[in-house]
Design a protein around this motif. Sequence first.
Motif, short mmCIF file in Angstrom:
data_model
loop_
_atom_site.label_atom_id
_atom_site.label_comp_id
_atom_site.label_asym_id
_atom_site.label_seq_id
_atom_site.Cartn_x
_atom_site.Cartn_y
_atom_site.Cartn_z
N THR A 46 99.82 29.40 48.73
CA THR A 46 98.78 30.16 49.43
C THR A 46 97.42 29.89 48.79
OG1 THR A 46 100.50 31.81 49.44
CG2 THR A 46 98.39 32.42 50.42
N ASP A 47 97.41 29.85 47.43
CA ASP A 47 96.16 29.61 46.72
C ASP A 47 95.54 28.30 47.14
OD1 ASP A 47 96.13 31.89 45.46
OD2 ASP A 47 96.63 31.15 43.46
N MET A 48 96.39 27.27 47.19
CA MET A 48 95.87 25.95 47.53
C MET A 48 95.29 25.98 48.93
SD MET A 48 98.34 23.15 45.89
CE MET A 48 99.84 23.76 46.58
N ALA A 49 96.01 26.66 49.82
CA ALA A 49 95.53 26.70 51.19
C ALA A 49 94.16 27.38 51.25
CB ALA A 49 96.54 27.41 52.08
N GLU A 50 94.03 28.49 50.50
CA GLU A 50 92.75 29.20 50.50
C GLU A 50 91.64 28.31 49.95
OE1 GLU A 50 93.24 32.71 48.26
OE2 GLU A 50 93.85 33.93 49.98
N ASP A 51 91.98 27.61 48.85
CA ASP A 51 90.99 26.76 48.21
C ASP A 51 90.57 25.63 49.15
OD1 ASP A 51 89.74 27.15 45.82
OD2 ASP A 51 90.66 25.36 44.93
N ASP A 52 91.57 25.06 49.83
CA ASP A 52 91.24 23.99 50.77
C ASP A 52 90.32 24.50 51.86
OD1 ASP A 52 92.70 22.29 49.31
OD2 ASP A 52 94.50 22.35 50.57
N ARG A 53 90.61 25.75 52.28
CA ARG A 53 89.78 26.32 53.33
C ARG A 53 88.34 26.49 52.84
NH1 ARG A 53 91.94 31.55 54.85
NH2 ARG A 53 93.94 30.78 54.12
N ARG A 54 88.20 26.92 51.57
CA ARG A 54 86.85 27.04 51.00
C ARG A 54 86.16 25.69 50.98
NH1 ARG A 54 85.37 31.58 48.10
NH2 ARG A 54 83.88 30.34 46.93
N ALA A 55 86.89 24.66 50.55
CA ALA A 55 86.30 23.33 50.47
C ALA A 55 85.87 22.85 51.85
CB ALA A 55 87.30 22.36 49.85
N ALA A 56 86.73 23.11 52.83
CA ALA A 56 86.43 22.67 54.18
C ALA A 56 85.19 23.37 54.73
CB ALA A 56 87.63 22.93 55.09
N ALA A 57 84.98 24.62 54.27
CA ALA A 57 83.82 25.37 54.75
C ALA A 57 82.57 25.05 53.94
CB ALA A 57 84.13 26.86 54.70
N GLY A 58 82.67 24.09 53.00
CA GLY A 58 81.52 23.70 52.22
C GLY A 58 81.25 24.58 51.02
N LEU A 59 82.18 25.47 50.68
CA LEU A 59 82.02 26.33 49.51
C LEU A 59 82.63 25.63 48.30
CD1 LEU A 59 83.09 29.64 51.21
CD2 LEU A 59 80.81 29.11 50.39
N PRO A 60 82.16 25.94 47.09
CA PRO A 60 82.77 25.33 45.90
C PRO A 60 84.20 25.82 45.69
CG PRO A 60 81.19 27.01 45.27
CD PRO A 60 81.05 26.83 46.74
N ARG A 61 85.05 24.99 45.13
CA ARG A 61 86.42 25.39 44.82
C ARG A 61 86.40 26.44 43.73
NH1 ARG A 61 90.68 22.25 46.53
NH2 ARG A 61 90.08 20.43 47.74
N VAL A 62 87.27 27.43 43.83
CA VAL A 62 87.30 28.47 42.80
C VAL A 62 88.48 28.30 41.86
CG1 VAL A 62 86.01 30.26 43.99
CG2 VAL A 62 88.44 29.98 44.45
#
Lengths: 112, 325
Positions: B297-313
């Motif tokens: 789930t974490d990876m999916a969330e992180d990928d979603r952040r990256a796709a939205a142009g946000l920095p990875r957390v």
Amino acid sequence: MISIDQQLPPGDPLVVLGLLASAILFAVGIVGFLSRRNMITMFLCTELMFQGAGLAMISYGRQHMDLSGQVFVIFILTVAAAEAALALGLVVLLYRRKETLSAEAWKELAES
Amino acid sequence: MIPPLLYAASAICAVGLFLLLRQPTGKARLGATILGLAGLAWLLVQGVQASGALGFDPRVAIMSLTVAMATAAAVRVITTTRPVFAALYFVLVVVAGAVAFLVMGAEFMAFSLIIVYAGAILITYMFVLMLAQQAPDAGGPSVAYDRVSREPAAAVLCGFVLLASLASVVDDVRTTKQPAAMVEARANAAAWNRMRGMPELVKERITVELAAAGKDPMGWSPAGGLEVAQDGRTAMMPVTLADGTRHETVLRASDLPVNSTSLGWELVTSYPGSLELAGVILLMAMLGAVVLARRQTDMAEDDRRAAAGLPRVNVEDADLAGDRT
């Protein structure tokens, strides 16, 4: 020896058959756990052993006409359910790492 | 049971199972099955003889058939080459086990076994089999590691030494058996004791008894406690009827609470702590399963952040995701 045997009160054949069935299920479960190589089948074999244990509880409960045996089966079911949830979660995790269900793939428990 | 015969029967079962584990085909398979069943039948006959029971009892016949069915299904669980079939054969083991529970008078556990095992646990197994199923390879409708058993000889030896030693305690069932009347009296005393804690049930039973005895079943009141007879088969309870006369109501063993009522009572009165612990175990298993599944789930969330142009957390998980690809 036979004469001594006949002086004893007869046992309940249902209890004897239940105990034999529980011993057989446990033995078959352990054979399967040792000889199968698919992790899911190995866990199915532990469930077979749980079945054997439950049957022994019910049989001894009948032998002593006591309800504690049946109460213990409830707890065995609980533990079996918890084990299935955790073990299967682990199996899915391991499958994602190596794309195989073979237990041999995890012979060496080290990061590769 | 006479130990040498018991070991011989176990050995025959062991040879049959060993031959079946080598995945024979055609006549060899039939022969191994017959050998295994013969060993099993001999074992069961020895067991019934050892119990010292005389005469034919249909329950024993049903139980023997059930044991044979459970054993055959269990052997198929460990010899079939396809895990889906193994899971389905395990359902058969569960059903046979439930029938055995029913025959032995544990109705509640029989049905909860089917609901929990065949209904819930096996469905979980089916889901996992679908999630983690490998495509069959060239050698047949299954994968290679399912077709070949690992060390079948050593496994069978280990299992059947265990079976022989477990089955040799079956003798104790007879030698340590207390006189049946004593066991029954004690069990009945415990059952009447449980019934004392269920006033509504006592009221219901007494109303039925009064109606059956031709007395007025309405408006009575208890005039004393439940007095259990010496052998535990009956209990007396004095009541005052609506017209003021006293009547001794006799309750019989058939008025005792049924299996599920007594089981529930026993569970909450004798084992309340264990019941709470069982709840904690289930909660922990749920939490554990959530934790095990969490990384994905974490990876999916992180990928979603990256796709939205946000920095990875989650740097650590991002690294892991890189490893995986």
